[in-house]
Design an enzyme around this catalytic site. Sequence first.
Site, PDB file in Angstrom:
ATOM      1  NE  ARG A 196      -1.928  -7.610  -4.492  1.00  0.00           N
ATOM      2  CZ  ARG A 196      -2.964  -8.059  -3.582  1.00  0.00           C
ATOM      3  NH1 ARG A 196      -2.359  -8.285  -2.610  1.00  0.00           N
ATOM      4  NH2 ARG A 196      -4.099  -8.318  -3.976  1.00  0.00           N
ATOM      5  CB  SER A 217      -4.372  -6.747   4.273  1.00  0.00           C
ATOM      6  OG  SER A 217      -3.773  -5.315   3.965  1.00  0.00           O
ATOM      7  CE  LYS A 246     -18.593 -14.444  10.564  1.00  0.00           C
ATOM      8  NZ  LYS A 246     -18.341 -15.729   9.887  1.00  0.00           N
ATOM      9  CG  HIS A 277      -1.778  -1.046   1.440  1.00  0.00           C
ATOM     10  ND1 HIS A 277      -1.927  -1.738   2.644  1.00  0.00           N
ATOM     11  CD2 HIS A 277      -3.048  -1.478   0.630  1.00  0.00           C
ATOM     12  CE1 HIS A 277      -2.944  -2.562   2.254  1.00  0.00           C
ATOM     13  NE2 HIS A 277      -3.580  -2.405   1.065  1.00  0.00           N
TER      14      HIS A 277
END
Length: 163
Positions: free
Chosen positions: A91, A129, A42, A18
């Site tokens: 990417r 991530s 979650k 990022h």
Amino acid sequence: MKTTAIFPGSFDPLTLGHLNIIEKASRLFGRIIIGVLPNNAKTPLFSADERVKMIAEVVEKFGNVEVKCFDGLLVDFVREEQADCVIRGIRNMTDFDYEVRMSQVNQKMLPSYETVFLITDSIYSCISSTDVRSGVRYGVDLRDFVPPRVNELIREKYKENYK
Ligand code: PNS
């Protein structure tokens, strides 16, 4: 007139990939707004407020990058901020296929919507991530994946995983 670009994402957490895109964008555009979406995961690693704060610390050095939270549709955020375009990092071809479709869906809702794709430097193209979140669970050393400040915050918050 300054060109305003929005770089949206979940950023849970901000990775070196990022940051690579933000650095490129800060050279190309007058003003960058990083739009943090409080994601639906979650068990997020960091709350949306924590993410906004950590990103703001890391991008302060650029001077033309702001960080805001947005909930709901990206096109509404683009309208509110009167942004000229949206930036997405690419990417690989899987990202590209997904992003083209997302951009076209957004264009249907807001005809003036434009996406600028920036290609991630190859050394960062394997970073996500999602993988960082799994790494945290197993106490993996993440220094090659996230900026030093983010690594520090992960280690502070998840100390029990890093004995
Ligand atoms: O970090 P990500 O998962 O790559 O970010 C994806 C994001 C936040 C850009 C995307 O999920 C998004 O724009 N969400 C907001 C909801 C929206 O506008 N969806 C568009 C089609 S309905």
